[in-house]
Design an enzyme around this catalytic site. Structure first.
Site, short mmCIF file in Angstrom:
data_model
loop_
_atom_site.label_atom_id
_atom_site.label_comp_id
_atom_site.label_asym_id
_atom_site.label_seq_id
_atom_site.Cartn_x
_atom_site.Cartn_y
_atom_site.Cartn_z
N GLY A 46 34.43 46.40 40.22
CA GLY A 46 35.37 45.30 40.76
C GLY A 46 36.46 45.79 41.64
CD GLN A 51 42.36 46.94 42.16
OE1 GLN A 51 41.17 46.33 42.32
NE2 GLN A 51 42.18 48.00 41.55
CB CYS A 90 42.71 49.16 36.49
SG CYS A 90 43.23 48.39 38.00
CG LEU A 91 38.18 51.27 40.69
CD1 LEU A 91 37.54 50.78 41.99
CD2 LEU A 91 37.54 52.64 40.35
CG HIS A 132 40.51 43.80 35.68
ND1 HIS A 132 40.86 44.86 34.55
CD2 HIS A 132 40.57 44.26 36.94
CE1 HIS A 132 41.25 45.94 35.41
NE2 HIS A 132 41.18 45.53 36.69
CD GLU A 133 38.50 43.24 39.85
OE1 GLU A 133 39.47 43.40 40.56
OE2 GLU A 133 37.94 44.18 39.12
CG HIS A 136 44.03 43.31 40.06
ND1 HIS A 136 44.63 44.41 40.26
CD2 HIS A 136 42.78 43.88 39.79
CE1 HIS A 136 44.48 45.40 39.70
NE2 HIS A 136 42.99 45.24 39.33
ZN ZN Z 1 42.05 46.32 38.54
#
Ligand code: ZN
Length: 167
Positions: A46, A51, A90-91, A132-133, A136
């Site tokens: 995701g 991000q 998380c990226l 999670h997304e 963000h």
């Molecule tokens: Zn993330």
């Protein structure tokens, strides 16, 4: 399509609230394509627009199930139920994992890239990724909700595990 630079943990853009999309534009379509490509290139499940430094309400998700790539513009979580407790990454916080409890089911409404309204229901990892997304877009990171120490991923899972999902 192009790979975009993923913003990392202390970048203050990750802490800002994102604005709604009122109209799909060619520029936003390119952003969506780039987000998908960036997510796949980073082996993520995701990615949210902040991000990649864009404060707009767009997320992309692909947990490798039958839903395939999901694009959600202006997502709103309609319903959640149950709970799951497990490792989350998380990226934007590369190489780290912590335990987070999330709903085990989530139903989300949003718009696709053509601004058609869509409703997605997910359980397990997809429910976790949706939550999670969407966090963000409010400037919330999983580390805010962590119930364990934020650890190196290989330490968290044990060195040989492949169970690592980064969002
Ligand atoms: Zn993330």
């Amino acid at each position: 399509m192009a790979i975009r630079n993923i913003r990392i943990e202390n970048d203050e853009i990750l802490r800002k609230k994102c604005r709604e999309i009122t109209e799909m534009t060619p520029k936003l379509r390119i952003l969506i394509d780039d987000m998908l490509e960036t997510m796949y290139e980073a082996s993520g499940v995701g990615l949210a627009a902040p991000q990649v430094g864009i404060l707009r309400r767009i997320v992309v998700i692909d947990v490798g199930d039958e839903h395939g790539p999901i694009v959600l513009v202006n997502p709103v979580i309609l319903e959640t139920s149950g709970s799951q407790t497990g490792g989350e990454g998380c990226l934007s916080i590369p190489g780290k994992t912590a335990t987070v409890t999330r709903p085990n089911y989530a139903k989300v409404k949003g718009f696709d890239r053509d601004m058609n309204e869509i409703v997605i229901e997910g359980a397990g990892l997809l429910a976790r990724a949706i939550c999670h997304e969407c966090d963000h877009l409010e400037g919330v990171l999983y580390i805010d909700k962590a119930e364990s120490e934020v650890m190196d991923t290989d330490k968290y899972y044990g060195r040989d595990s492949e169970e690592q999902e980064q969002e």
